[in-house]
Design a protein around this motif. Structure first.
Motif, PDB file in Angstrom:
ATOM      1  N   ASP A 108      14.127  67.088  50.203  1.00 57.79           N
ATOM      2  CA  ASP A 108      13.267  67.506  51.306  1.00 57.79           C
ATOM      3  C   ASP A 108      12.037  66.619  51.451  1.00 57.79           C
ATOM      4  O   ASP A 108      11.469  66.498  52.531  1.00 57.79           O
ATOM      5  CB  ASP A 108      12.833  68.954  51.082  1.00 57.79           C
ATOM      6  CG  ASP A 108      12.632  69.698  52.387  1.00 57.79           C
ATOM      7  OD1 ASP A 108      13.315  69.364  53.373  1.00 57.79           O
ATOM      8  OD2 ASP A 108      11.793  70.611  52.429  1.00 57.79           O
TER       9      ASP A 108
ATOM     10  N   GLY B 126      14.474  64.428  54.084  1.00 61.51           N
ATOM     11  CA  GLY B 126      13.079  63.999  54.056  1.00 61.51           C
ATOM     12  C   GLY B 126      12.823  63.136  52.840  1.00 61.51           C
ATOM     13  O   GLY B 126      13.620  63.106  51.905  1.00 61.51           O
TER      14      GLY B 126
ATOM     15  N   GLN C  34      17.342  64.721  60.170  1.00 57.52           N
ATOM     16  CA  GLN C  34      15.885  64.735  60.271  1.00 57.52           C
ATOM     17  C   GLN C  34      15.422  65.804  61.237  1.00 57.52           C
ATOM     18  O   GLN C  34      16.191  66.288  62.079  1.00 57.52           O
ATOM     19  CB  GLN C  34      15.365  63.370  60.713  1.00 57.52           C
ATOM     20  CG  GLN C  34      15.569  63.027  62.171  1.00 57.52           C
ATOM     21  CD  GLN C  34      15.011  61.652  62.515  1.00 57.52           C
ATOM     22  OE1 GLN C  34      15.558  60.644  62.097  1.00 57.52           O
ATOM     23  NE2 GLN C  34      13.920  61.624  63.269  1.00 57.52           N
TER      24      GLN C  34
ATOM     25  N   ARG D 130      10.002  64.875  59.570  1.00 56.51           N
ATOM     26  CA  ARG D 130      10.977  64.938  58.479  1.00 56.51           C
ATOM     27  C   ARG D 130      12.031  63.872  58.738  1.00 56.51           C
ATOM     28  O   ARG D 130      13.095  64.154  59.296  1.00 56.51           O
ATOM     29  CB  ARG D 130      11.619  66.313  58.410  1.00 56.51           C
ATOM     30  CG  ARG D 130      10.690  67.420  57.970  1.00 56.51           C
ATOM     31  CD  ARG D 130      10.470  67.388  56.468  1.00 56.51           C
ATOM     32  NE  ARG D 130       9.712  68.533  56.019  1.00 56.51           N
ATOM     33  CZ  ARG D 130       9.312  68.712  54.782  1.00 56.51           C
ATOM     34  NH1 ARG D 130       9.626  67.822  53.858  1.00 56.51           N
ATOM     35  NH2 ARG D 130       8.612  69.771  54.429  1.00 56.51           N
TER      36      ARG D 130
END
Length: 247
Positions: free
Chosen positions: A86, A106, A125, A130
């Motif tokens: 992440d 991420g 994404q 992100r």
């Protein structure tokens, strides 16, 4: 800085990961793990700004679900580092196995040398906040960026005239971008992928990642910052739409 040192020699991955979690819980800012020989799941699910230095060969799923920490591997890495990661950073001073950055959503992952098959499969994404990034210094095998839904894969091909010679590049890609140093033959593209001219905009986009890669691995970025790249993007948001049969 609060530093914790762990000797993982002969240790099963479960107690090792418990020790790492406990160190993070107690406020460690740097954790050095020596004698790692394939222990899996290191740093999985960890949060915060801790730096974990892994001396040896990291096992599968390094940094899975991780959000924040930095993992530095002084050696090679097994399959799927960065799986569903992440946020945070993974730096591998060596090569890595298959499915690197699997479903990564991420953060950044840098591999100094080569990766195996299906690198960056199903990366995704959320807008620009992100955006996962995978940078490979050497080469990659078949089905790079398969089912990719977002993010950036950058293959620098250091030491290779053609760093990706296997088929299925971007097979099923419907988001994100794959950028490979050098020319990529059309027949190597997977279903739903197309080539896009690499221009100044793309060079500007990759420049900070090239510079960060070179900083991690003590390389000169100048010879990598030119127009000798191939851009691969989705041909459609629904690459397999023509395969469906409607009654």
């Amino acid at each position: 800085m609060k530093k914790v040192e762990i000797d993982a020699k002969g240790m099963h991955y479960t107690p090792l990961n418990k020790m790492i979690r406990e160190a993070v819980k107690n406020g460690a800012e740097e954790i050095i793990v020596d004698n790692v020989i394939g222990q899996r799941f290191i740093a999985d699910g960890l949060k915060g700004e801790v730096t974990i230095r892994i001396n040896g060969v990291a096992g599968g799923d390094l940094g899975m679900f991780m959000n924040g920490p930095t993992c530095i591997v002084n050696g090679n890495c097994d399959h799927a580092p960065g799986n569903t990661m992440d946020g945070g950073t993974i730096v591998i001073h060596g090569s890595a196995g298959d499915a690197v950055a699997h479903s990564m959503r991420g953060g950044k992952l840098f591999v100094e040398k080569n990766i195996g098959y299906r690198g960056g499969i199903h990366m995704k994404q959320y807008e620009e906040e992100r955006k996962p990034v995978l940078v490979v210094g050497g080469s990659s095998h078949a089905f790079l960026g398969e089912y990719m839904a977002g993010g950036l894969i950058l293959v620098l091909g250091i030491g290779y005239e053609n760093p990706v010679i296997d088929r299925g590049i971007g097979s099923g890609i419907h988001g994100g971008m794959i950028i490979i140093r050098g020319e990529v033959r059309e027949e190597l593209l997977g279903v739903g992928a197309r080539k896009l001219e690499f221009g100044e905009k793309e060079l500007e986009m990759i420049t900070p990642y090239v510079e960060e890669f070179c900083k991690h691995f003590d390389k000169d970025p100048t010879e990598l910052l030119d127009m000798n790249y191939t851009c691969i993007v989705p041909a459609s948001a629904r690459p397999f739409a023509g395969k469906y049969t409607w009654e």
